[in-house]
Design a protein around this motif. Structure first.
Motif, PDB file in Angstrom:
ATOM      1  N   ASN A  47     -10.560  -6.393 -46.202  1.00  0.00           N
ATOM      2  CA  ASN A  47      -9.208  -6.929 -46.452  1.00  0.00           C
ATOM      3  C   ASN A  47      -8.161  -6.448 -45.449  1.00  0.00           C
ATOM      4  O   ASN A  47      -6.990  -6.336 -45.766  1.00  0.00           O
ATOM      5  N   GLU A  48      -8.608  -6.149 -44.227  1.00  0.00           N
ATOM      6  CA  GLU A  48      -7.675  -5.767 -43.158  1.00  0.00           C
ATOM      7  C   GLU A  48      -8.058  -6.528 -41.892  1.00  0.00           C
ATOM      8  O   GLU A  48      -9.246  -6.687 -41.604  1.00  0.00           O
ATOM      9  N   ASP A  49      -7.047  -6.991 -41.141  1.00  0.00           N
ATOM     10  CA  ASP A  49      -7.315  -7.597 -39.833  1.00  0.00           C
ATOM     11  C   ASP A  49      -7.683  -6.480 -38.854  1.00  0.00           C
ATOM     12  O   ASP A  49      -7.045  -5.426 -38.854  1.00  0.00           O
ATOM     13  N   LYS A  50      -8.707  -6.729 -38.046  1.00  0.00           N
ATOM     14  CA  LYS A  50      -9.147  -5.706 -37.088  1.00  0.00           C
ATOM     15  C   LYS A  50      -9.489  -6.338 -35.748  1.00  0.00           C
ATOM     16  O   LYS A  50     -10.022  -7.452 -35.686  1.00  0.00           O
ATOM     17  N   PHE A  51      -9.220  -5.582 -34.659  1.00  0.00           N
ATOM     18  CA  PHE A  51      -9.638  -6.009 -33.318  1.00  0.00           C
ATOM     19  C   PHE A  51     -11.101  -5.606 -33.120  1.00  0.00           C
ATOM     20  O   PHE A  51     -11.486  -4.467 -33.395  1.00  0.00           O
ATOM     21  N   THR A  52     -11.889  -6.553 -32.627  1.00  0.00           N
ATOM     22  CA  THR A  52     -13.320  -6.289 -32.424  1.00  0.00           C
ATOM     23  C   THR A  52     -13.788  -6.827 -31.078  1.00  0.00           C
ATOM     24  O   THR A  52     -13.100  -7.627 -30.436  1.00  0.00           O
ATOM     25  N   PHE A  53     -14.956  -6.341 -30.675  1.00  0.00           N
ATOM     26  CA  PHE A  53     -15.652  -6.863 -29.501  1.00  0.00           C
ATOM     27  C   PHE A  53     -16.909  -7.503 -30.078  1.00  0.00           C
ATOM     28  O   PHE A  53     -17.657  -6.846 -30.799  1.00  0.00           O
ATOM     29  N   SER A  54     -17.138  -8.770 -29.797  1.00  0.00           N
ATOM     30  CA  SER A  54     -18.168  -9.493 -30.541  1.00  0.00           C
ATOM     31  C   SER A  54     -19.233 -10.130 -29.665  1.00  0.00           C
ATOM     32  O   SER A  54     -18.983 -10.518 -28.528  1.00  0.00           O
ATOM     33  N   ALA A  55     -20.424 -10.237 -30.263  1.00  0.00           N
ATOM     34  CA  ALA A  55     -21.524 -11.038 -29.705  1.00  0.00           C
ATOM     35  C   ALA A  55     -21.760 -12.132 -30.738  1.00  0.00           C
ATOM     36  O   ALA A  55     -22.087 -11.824 -31.891  1.00  0.00           O
ATOM     37  N   VAL A  56     -21.534 -13.393 -30.352  1.00  0.00           N
ATOM     38  CA  VAL A  56     -21.620 -14.504 -31.311  1.00  0.00           C
ATOM     39  C   VAL A  56     -22.775 -15.411 -30.897  1.00  0.00           C
ATOM     40  O   VAL A  56     -22.864 -15.833 -29.736  1.00  0.00           O
ATOM     41  N   PHE A  57     -23.664 -15.679 -31.852  1.00  0.00           N
ATOM     42  CA  PHE A  57     -24.884 -16.456 -31.565  1.00  0.00           C
ATOM     43  C   PHE A  57     -24.955 -17.697 -32.446  1.00  0.00           C
ATOM     44  O   PHE A  57     -24.541 -17.663 -33.601  1.00  0.00           O
ATOM     45  N   GLU A  58     -25.496 -18.780 -31.863  1.00  0.00           N
ATOM     46  CA  GLU A  58     -25.840 -19.949 -32.673  1.00  0.00           C
ATOM     47  C   GLU A  58     -27.356 -19.981 -32.796  1.00  0.00           C
ATOM     48  O   GLU A  58     -28.074 -20.104 -31.790  1.00  0.00           O
ATOM     49  N   LEU A  59     -27.842 -19.843 -34.029  1.00  0.00           N
ATOM     50  CA  LEU A  59     -29.279 -19.741 -34.290  1.00  0.00           C
ATOM     51  C   LEU A  59     -29.754 -20.906 -35.146  1.00  0.00           C
ATOM     52  O   LEU A  59     -29.023 -21.362 -36.037  1.00  0.00           O
ATOM     53  N   ASP A  60     -30.992 -21.332 -34.904  1.00  0.00           N
ATOM     54  CA  ASP A  60     -31.566 -22.337 -35.808  1.00  0.00           C
ATOM     55  C   ASP A  60     -32.327 -21.621 -36.924  1.00  0.00           C
ATOM     56  O   ASP A  60     -32.343 -20.382 -36.993  1.00  0.00           O
ATOM     57  N   GLU A  61     -32.973 -22.377 -37.788  1.00  0.00           N
ATOM     58  CA  GLU A  61     -33.665 -21.799 -38.950  1.00  0.00           C
ATOM     59  C   GLU A  61     -34.837 -20.894 -38.537  1.00  0.00           C
ATOM     60  O   GLU A  61     -35.293 -20.068 -39.319  1.00  0.00           O
ATOM     61  N   ASP A  62     -35.318 -21.049 -37.294  1.00  0.00           N
ATOM     62  CA  ASP A  62     -36.417 -20.202 -36.807  1.00  0.00           C
ATOM     63  C   ASP A  62     -35.914 -19.008 -36.004  1.00  0.00           C
ATOM     64  O   ASP A  62     -36.674 -18.363 -35.266  1.00  0.00           O
ATOM     65  N   ALA A  63     -34.598 -18.759 -36.110  1.00  0.00           N
ATOM     66  CA  ALA A  63     -33.947 -17.625 -35.422  1.00  0.00           C
ATOM     67  C   ALA A  63     -33.964 -17.752 -33.902  1.00  0.00           C
ATOM     68  O   ALA A  63     -33.854 -16.757 -33.187  1.00  0.00           O
ATOM     69  N   LYS A  64     -34.115 -18.969 -33.379  1.00  0.00           N
ATOM     70  CA  LYS A  64     -34.042 -19.204 -31.926  1.00  0.00           C
ATOM     71  C   LYS A  64     -32.566 -19.338 -31.545  1.00  0.00           C
ATOM     72  O   LYS A  64     -31.796 -20.016 -32.229  1.00  0.00           O
ATOM     73  N   ILE A  65     -32.203 -18.718 -30.415  1.00  0.00           N
ATOM     74  CA  ILE A  65     -30.801 -18.761 -29.972  1.00  0.00           C
ATOM     75  C   ILE A  65     -30.563 -20.029 -29.150  1.00  0.00           C
ATOM     76  O   ILE A  65     -31.266 -20.282 -28.173  1.00  0.00           O
TER      77      ILE A  65
END
Length: 717
Positions: A348-366
């Motif tokens: 419940n707090e806004d925070k600054f982050t450094f992120s790695a964002v992935f789009e994965l299919d149902e077989d966990a392939k990126i």
């Protein structure tokens, strides 16, 4: 007068001649250490007057650095001899030592009479020799670099004298430290203290020092915990200026900074951590995209936004390099205002982050990946137990999200193992403490699906960040400077020894190639689960592995089966992750590859500090186990032999993880000796054998809190 000068010149000539003879004799065996009698004998100078001249000549040769004194009255030729090596010295409880030399497969044994004035961890110059046909041994010639100058010990004031000594554990220092009265600094007889070495005069048995801190009464809880930290040179508080620097930090989530970041506050986000955690490094976000893929965000506290290079805060964080997790407390890398508040990804707090964002299919392939700075809002904080409940029961808030992440994590884990990852899943000992930090119970932390879920997504982020910097779009190495977490291949000799040993228990290993080794290790670890020998075989398997360290050289991570791997996900508690964040941002901004040597030096420092921290953590567990067992002295337990040495063997009690020593001298039914090849202690007359992994009955005879040591006695039915 003239005559005297002439005599003196003549004498000078004579000593030079003797010096030449001595060097000629000693050069026949440049790696040999001689005493003056052997030298006198060797050059045929046998009567007392001649021997006196030999001693004078030796002093001159030493003064001109043609020879060196390795210990009082013993000399060696001072040349770059084959057999002169440099390494780090490591003492054992007996006072003998081993020196680890880079590039040499075995450590070199140094008998306690040949350690000279070397202390634990010092960098030393040594000479080696074959002693009576046994393995190579060595002698310390000189200390090149002291590991430290402050030591923890117990002060003993000599009655009615104006001096005293600080007495140390043999592994810390092989001798006592002399303290004159004007350097007591308030210490009283029997106090546990930190002493600083002032000097160690040549030929003197004891170094001289001063007491700089009185820690308290030996055996007292706070005294012992502070002793552990002091022993490893780890701080237990922050200097006021560091705290002040941290308090000044602008903690506002201001619109100007938000505008520079990807705003992910509207996406379902949560943390999963141990129930007693306060520093939340990482959060996961999950949402189903219109294209049918899952967008998974691995969000890491953006410590680099707050801790800038060149500040007091950054200098202190670098010096510490890691948080230290002792049994009853955390010694954080960053002041609490940062680690538990500003940077911690609290719900419940806004925070600054450094992120790695992935789009994965149902077989966990990126299908797509993105790295950069973000702002998030965690909706919920889960303890591992709560997340596990949702996985097991399929009920509770955010259950669908957790089940989906669990499904993807299991696919990634299975693939990782197929690709050669080793699955060490050791249970860790934990203590239930009362309000006075007295251990009232022991339990084992076991990794479950919820732990594996977080682990897999952290591994994914660490691996992909590393690959992003290290490989171009055509999958070719970029040569960009980065800080890697590397893990070298296991030592083949250790693997062969492991294979031969587990063979005696009926387990097979195939060492034909890397893939077979990984498969064999995983099968072995799976087959021993729940067996009496489980802990011992797991321990031996771990010992056959190299140690993971930080480096700028991407040789890969054997244990994980990754070619490129870095630590990116815990910058609140690990400085290498902060270095990785800064370098990643530098490359995202189009920066050129920085100086490798600078980062390599940082990597070495972080590895060294990590090693100290883990040793301190182990010491604190040992201390708590001894404290826990104090109430069980005189009781009988079933145990498993967990280690063997030439002076005894260790027995571990499986129900609480406590380990104690059985000294060979206490086995009175026979004369026992070590069979190192078979990890066994064997009686010379009866053939009675105590082997690693054997079950034995023991009685707890002594719990020594100060030495953090348990003594056991074998009970024969």
């Amino acid at each position: 007068m003239k005559n005297k000068k002439h005599t003196s010149h003549k004498n000078e000539q004579k000593l030079q001649d003797i010096g030449r003879k001595i060097l000629r004799f000693m050069n026949q065996k440049t790696s040999k250490i001689y005493n003056y009698k052997q030298i006198a004998e060797g050059i045929d100078y046998k009567n007392p007057r001649q021997r006196e001249l030999v001693i004078q000549a030796l002093h001159r040769l030493q003064a001109t650095q043609k020879i060196k004194e390795t210990e009082k009255g013993k000399y060696i030729v001072n040349v770059n001899i084959e057999g002169t090596l440099t390494g780090i010295i490591d003492f054992n409880q007996s006072g003998n030592a081993y020196v680890k030399v880079d590039g040499m497969p075995d450590d070199i044994f140094i008998h306690q009479k040949n350690v000279k004035d070397a202390l634990q961890g010092d960098k030393v110059l040594l000479v080696t020799y074959n002693f009576k046909g046994k393995k190579v041994e060595g002698s310390v010639v000189e200390v090149l670099e002291r590991a430290k100058d402050t030591f923890v010990g117990i002060f003993q004031q000599i009655a009615e004298k104006d001096f005293g000594f600080v007495v140390f554990d043999k592994k810390t220092m092989n001798t006592d430290m002399f303290i004159s009265k004007n350097h007591f600094n308030g210490a009283e007889d029997g106090d546990k203290v930190i002493a600083k070495m002032r000097e160690w005069r040549s030929g003197s048995k004891n170094p001289e020092g001063e007491i700089v801190t009185v820690l308290g009464i030996p055996g007292d809880h706070e005294t012992e915990i502070h002793s552990i930290l002091a022993e490893y040179g780890l701080p237990y508080n922050f200097e006021p200026e560091v705290e002040h620097d941290a308090d000044k930090i602008d903690r506002s989530i201001n619109a100007e900074e938000v505008a520079k970041r990807l705003d992910m506050r509207d996406i379902c986000t949560f943390t999963i951590d141990p129930k007693d955690a306060k520093d939340f490094d990482d959060a996961l976000s999950i949402q189903k995209l219109e294209n049918g893929l899952w967008q998974i965000g691995v969000h890491i506290a953006d410590v680099s936004h707050y801790v800038k290079p060149g500040t007091i805060l950054d200098d202190e964080a670098y010096k510490r390099a890691t948080s230290v997790y002792l049994v009853d407390r955390v010694v954080p890398m960053l002041p609490e205002v940062l680690s538990n508040d500003v940077c911690s990804l609290r719900p419940n707090e806004d925070k600054f982050t450094f992120s790695a964002v992935f789009e994965l299919d149902e077989d966990a392939k990126i299908h797509k990946q993105w790295f950069g700075r973000t702002v998030i809002h965690s909706d919920r904080r889960f303890a591992y137990e709560e997340a596990q409940e949702r996985i097991e029961t399929g009920e509770g808030d955010l259950v669908e999200e957790i089940l989906q992440l669990d499904k993807l994590a299991k696919i990634m884990r299975a693939e990782r193992i197929r690709n050669g990852a080793i699955t060490f899943d050791r249970s860790e000992v934990r203590f239930n403490l009362d309000e006075n930090n007295k251990p009232i119970g022991v339990y084992f932390k076991v990794s479950k699906d919820s732990n594996h879920l977080i682990e897999e997504f952290m591994l994914l982020a660490n691996k992909k960040v590393s690959e992003f910097i290290s490989l171009n779009k055509r999958n070719e190495p970029t040569g960009n400077t980065f800080i890697y977490r590397i893990h070298d291949d296991p030592d083949p000799a250790k693997l062969t020894a492991l294979r031969d040993f587990v063979g005696t228990f009926g387990y097979k290993m195939d060492l034909a190639n890397t893939q077979k080794v990984a498969e064999s290790l995983n099968k072995l670890l799976s087959d021993v689960k729940g067996k009496g020998e489980e802990n011992m075989i797991e321990t031996l398997a771990m010992r056959s592995m190299s140690k993971a360290v930080y480096s700028t050289d991407p040789i890969g991570h054997y244990g994980l089966g990754f070619e490129y791997y870095s630590h990116f996900t815990s910058p609140i508690r690990r400085y290498p992750d902060l270095i990785a964040h800064r370098l990643l941002q530098h490359y995202l901004d189009g920066g050129k590859s920085p100086n490798k040597d600078v980062v390599e030096e940082q990597a070495k420092h972080c590895s060294a500090m990590e090693r100290l921290a883990s040793e301190a953590e182990r010491e604190s567990i040992k201390f708590m186990q001894v404290k826990f067992m104090e109430d069980h002295v005189g009781e009988v337990f079933s145990g498993v032999i967990s280690g063997v040495s030439d002076y005894g063997f260790w027995v571990e009690i499986p129900e609480n993880g406590a380990e104690g020593m059985i000294k060979l001298r206490d086995l009175v039914d026979d004369s026992y000796s070590l069979d190192s090849k078979n990890y066994a202690i064997i009686g010379s007359r009866t053939g009675n054998t105590y082997q690693l992994g054997d079950e034995v009955k023991i009685k707890v005879v002594k719990a020594n809190l100060i030495a953090k040591q348990l003594d056991f006695k074998i009970i024969n039915d």
